[in-house]
Design a protein around this motif. Structure first.
Motif, mmCIF file in Angstrom:
data_model
loop_
_atom_site.group_PDB
_atom_site.id
_atom_site.type_symbol
_atom_site.label_atom_id
_atom_site.label_comp_id
_atom_site.label_asym_id
_atom_site.label_seq_id
_atom_site.Cartn_x
_atom_site.Cartn_y
_atom_site.Cartn_z
ATOM 1 N N VAL A 1 29.549 41.885 -11.932
ATOM 2 C CA VAL A 1 29.574 43.275 -11.485
ATOM 3 C C VAL A 1 28.190 43.727 -11.036
ATOM 4 C CG1 VAL A 1 29.910 45.661 -12.246
ATOM 5 C CG2 VAL A 1 31.589 43.913 -12.823
ATOM 6 N N SER A 2 27.153 43.151 -11.632
ATOM 7 C CA SER A 2 25.808 43.537 -11.227
ATOM 8 C C SER A 2 25.509 43.084 -9.800
ATOM 9 C CB SER A 2 24.762 42.945 -12.180
ATOM 10 O OG SER A 2 24.755 41.544 -12.111
ATOM 11 N N VAL A 3 26.354 42.199 -9.265
ATOM 12 C CA VAL A 3 26.222 41.776 -7.870
ATOM 13 C C VAL A 3 26.963 42.734 -6.961
ATOM 14 C CG1 VAL A 3 26.757 39.968 -6.207
ATOM 15 C CG2 VAL A 3 26.066 39.354 -8.514
ATOM 16 N N ASP A 4 28.162 43.091 -7.352
ATOM 17 C CA ASP A 4 29.050 43.845 -6.476
ATOM 18 C C ASP A 4 29.581 45.065 -7.217
ATOM 19 O OD1 ASP A 4 31.603 42.821 -4.119
ATOM 20 O OD2 ASP A 4 31.131 44.819 -4.867
ATOM 21 N N GLN A 5 29.013 46.223 -6.932
ATOM 22 C CA GLN A 5 29.402 47.437 -7.648
ATOM 23 C C GLN A 5 30.834 47.871 -7.318
ATOM 24 O OE1 GLN A 5 27.555 48.640 -9.996
ATOM 25 N NE2 GLN A 5 25.888 47.223 -9.595
ATOM 26 N N GLU B 1 28.179 45.575 -22.048
ATOM 27 C CA GLU B 1 27.122 46.552 -21.804
ATOM 28 C C GLU B 1 25.850 46.069 -22.483
ATOM 29 O OE1 GLU B 1 28.246 50.452 -22.939
ATOM 30 O OE2 GLU B 1 30.040 50.511 -21.662
ATOM 31 N N GLY B 2 24.780 45.984 -21.700
ATOM 32 C CA GLY B 2 23.504 45.577 -22.251
ATOM 33 C C GLY B 2 23.268 44.080 -22.239
ATOM 34 N N GLU B 3 24.236 43.314 -21.750
ATOM 35 C CA GLU B 3 24.080 41.861 -21.626
ATOM 36 C C GLU B 3 24.608 41.422 -20.271
ATOM 37 O OE1 GLU B 3 24.541 39.393 -25.496
ATOM 38 O OE2 GLU B 3 26.142 40.865 -25.542
ATOM 39 N N GLY B 4 23.802 40.670 -19.567
ATOM 40 C CA GLY B 4 24.211 40.184 -18.256
ATOM 41 C C GLY B 4 24.200 41.239 -17.175
ATOM 42 N N ASP B 5 23.681 42.435 -17.487
ATOM 43 C CA ASP B 5 23.742 43.535 -16.518
ATOM 44 C C ASP B 5 22.379 44.169 -16.267
ATOM 45 O OD1 ASP B 5 23.329 44.756 -18.939
ATOM 46 O OD2 ASP B 5 25.023 46.150 -18.790
ATOM 47 N N HIS B 6 21.313 43.406 -16.484
ATOM 48 C CA HIS B 6 19.967 43.960 -16.337
ATOM 49 C C HIS B 6 19.565 44.137 -14.876
ATOM 50 C CE1 HIS B 6 19.580 42.960 -20.600
ATOM 51 N NE2 HIS B 6 19.947 41.733 -20.303
ATOM 52 N N GLY B 7 20.242 43.409 -13.978
ATOM 53 C CA GLY B 7 19.829 43.434 -12.580
ATOM 54 C C GLY B 7 18.701 42.467 -12.283
ATOM 55 N N ASP B 8 18.284 41.717 -13.293
ATOM 56 C CA ASP B 8 17.264 40.674 -13.154
ATOM 57 C C ASP B 8 17.955 39.329 -13.324
ATOM 58 O OD1 ASP B 8 15.344 38.707 -14.777
ATOM 59 O OD2 ASP B 8 14.082 39.986 -13.528
ATOM 60 N N LEU B 9 17.879 38.466 -12.313
ATOM 61 C CA LEU B 9 18.655 37.230 -12.317
ATOM 62 C C LEU B 9 18.353 36.368 -13.534
ATOM 63 C CD1 LEU B 9 20.670 35.376 -10.897
ATOM 64 C CD2 LEU B 9 18.764 34.425 -9.561
ATOM 65 N N ALA B 10 17.086 36.209 -13.871
ATOM 66 C CA ALA B 10 16.719 35.348 -14.995
ATOM 67 C C ALA B 10 17.249 35.897 -16.312
ATOM 68 C CB ALA B 10 15.199 35.181 -15.056
ATOM 69 N N MET B 11 17.100 37.183 -16.544
ATOM 70 C CA MET B 11 17.589 37.787 -17.791
ATOM 71 C C MET B 11 19.109 37.709 -17.871
ATOM 72 S SD MET B 11 15.096 41.138 -17.975
ATOM 73 C CE MET B 11 15.856 41.742 -19.484
ATOM 74 N N ASP B 12 19.772 37.988 -16.740
ATOM 75 C CA ASP B 12 21.238 37.996 -16.734
ATOM 76 C C ASP B 12 21.803 36.597 -16.957
ATOM 77 O OD1 ASP B 12 21.085 40.681 -16.261
ATOM 78 O OD2 ASP B 12 21.565 40.557 -14.126
ATOM 79 N N LEU B 13 21.228 35.591 -16.276
ATOM 80 C CA LEU B 13 21.731 34.228 -16.422
ATOM 81 C C LEU B 13 21.457 33.707 -17.836
ATOM 82 C CD1 LEU B 13 23.179 32.002 -14.861
ATOM 83 C CD2 LEU B 13 20.952 31.072 -14.218
ATOM 84 N N THR B 14 20.344 34.105 -18.408
ATOM 85 C CA THR B 14 20.049 33.717 -19.790
ATOM 86 C C THR B 14 21.117 34.255 -20.735
ATOM 87 O OG1 THR B 14 17.666 33.627 -19.371
ATOM 88 C CG2 THR B 14 18.364 33.901 -21.659
ATOM 89 N N ASP B 15 21.510 35.511 -20.559
ATOM 90 C CA ASP B 15 22.576 36.088 -21.384
ATOM 91 C C ASP B 15 23.871 35.301 -21.241
ATOM 92 O OD1 ASP B 15 20.892 38.070 -22.317
ATOM 93 O OD2 ASP B 15 21.663 39.641 -20.990
#
Length: 406
Positions: A123-127, A141-155
């Motif tokens: 969803v962070s790719v396509d609103q 909520e709060g995981e995988g949705d930071h809008g930062d690829l590295a943080m999101d993929l890590t989650d």
């Protein structure tokens, strides 16, 4: 001899009848999976090497080993996509892995959480929620949705790894052509794997790519050299090259004379793809269940013609006239890595004038930099092909800039 029984496979990524000379890498992969299964850490690996040495074949062998160990395998061939397309591809592949790992009807709390984190990642790719058409899981909520690829993929990796551990299974991503990943994409993958190592989770990445990968990975994350091994594979030893050529023929009842094998190894220099191509051509001219030196000599012209028309040519056809001239100038200097200043001198230019062309060829995967200031072909014997295909070095004239109109 009968073409149908020809045991050689000169196709991109096609596994030969016998894989030789790669025992160390195969054992390293077995150890990696076994240690992760036991909750222990182990360096993963990114295989590097020139074109035609069998990197893709080796990834296929890894897939077979992982499947036999009941791991979920995610196969990816990297492409030059922007980060949005990369997210979409990763979501699709990891979603499929989760469903294979744990069908929705059997989801536990950890499985559902992994699905929700994946939804947030998408969803962070396509609103507009495009993914909801085939995936009706509400996003975390709060995981995988930071809008930062590295943080999101890590989650995502952590959540999927925890779900896999609960099932006493594992997930391995096999990524080919790693050099085509964007810097942020490579950085995100390295960071995600780093976190799963810290958590001792059974999820990892094994890649393959051209020789510049070790440098690219180190540039992306300084700890990459501690996180991964970077085994280099190249031409086979004479003994392994002999096995690769002789043993497939023996299965079909065909014997190679010793001097025929010696000539074949000399021609192919032990490169796996070249062995398959020469073996294939020899099969077409030999007769009577025996391959003689004369058969190898006779097949040599067809072998070189086939390499020139396909393996080599497809790379040259992508080049502009100036890029072609740069590679021809390199070939003039020989097969070894060449200094940028020497290539420029052969072209009659300054290094600064042809520097952008060199950078373009590296970006296209036609050259790599084995050390600072030097460049080499990513394909064995490409210098000899360039001299055959482009008999004379022709350097395009410098284009003068048109004056601006006022």
């Amino acid at each position: 001899m009968d073409a149908i029984s020809n045991p050689y496979t000169p196709n991109a990524g096609a596994a030969p009848e016998i894989v030789v000379g790669r025992d160390d890498q195969l054992e390293g992969f077995r150890v990696l999976l076994s240690r992760l299964e036991r909750g222990r850490t182990e360096q993963s690996m990114i295989i590097t090497g020139l074109r035609g040495v069998g990197k893709t074949v080796l990834l296929g062998q890894f897939m077979d080993l992982a499947n036999a160990a009941h791991w979920e395998v995610v196969e990816i061939e990297a492409s030059k996509h922007d980060d949005v397309r990369f997210r979409q591809a990763m979501f699709s592949q990891l979603k499929a892995a989760l469903l294979r790992l744990s069908p929705r009807a059997r989801w536990t709390e950890l499985s559902r959480r992994a699905a929700e984190v994946l939804s947030a990642f998408a969803v962070s790719v396509d609103q507009q929620g495009t993914f909801s058409v085939s995936w009706d899981i509400p996003p975390a909520e709060g995981e995988g949705d930071h809008g930062d690829l590295a943080m999101d993929l890590t989650d995502v990796f952590v959540a999927l790894g925890e779900a896999a551990a609960e099932r006493e299974r594992g997930v391995v991503l096999l990524i080919d052509e790693v050099q085509f990943l964007g810097r942020t994409q490579l950085e995100a993958l390295i960071q995600a794997v780093h976190k799963t190592v810290q958590r001792k989770l059974p999820i990892t990445l094994v890649g393959a790519g051209l020789p510049q990968i070790a440098e690219l990975a180190g540039d992306a994350k300084s700890y990459a050299e501690r996180l991964f091994k970077f085994p280099v594979i190249g031409s086979l030893s004479d003994d392994d090259a002999r096995r690769a050529l002789v043993e497939p023929a023996l299965v079909e009842g065909v014997v190679f004379d010793d001097d025929a094998v010696e000539l074949a190894i000399e021609i192919t220099q032990g490169y796996p793809y070249f062995i398959q191509e020469l073996g294939y051509q020899v099969w077409g001219v030999a007769a009577g269940g025996r391959v003689r030196r004369d058969d190898v000599e006779l097949a040599r012209e067809a072998y070189e013609s086939k390499l020139d028309g396909s393996f080599f040519r497809v790379r040259l056809d992508r080049a502009t006239p100036l890029q072609t001239a740069y590679m021809r100038a390199m070939a003039e200097l020989g097969p070894a890595p060449q200094k940028a200043a020497d290539v420029a001198r052969v072209m009659g230019r300054e290094s600064t004038q042809v520097g952008p062309t060199r950078a373009e060829l590296i970006d296209m995967g036609l050259l790599y930099t084995p050390e600072h200031g030097y460049a080499a072909f990513t394909v064995p014997d490409f210098d000899r092909f360039m001299r055959r295909a482009v008999p004379e070095l022709v350097v395009p004239q410098v284009q003068k800039r048109k004056p601006r109109e006022h």
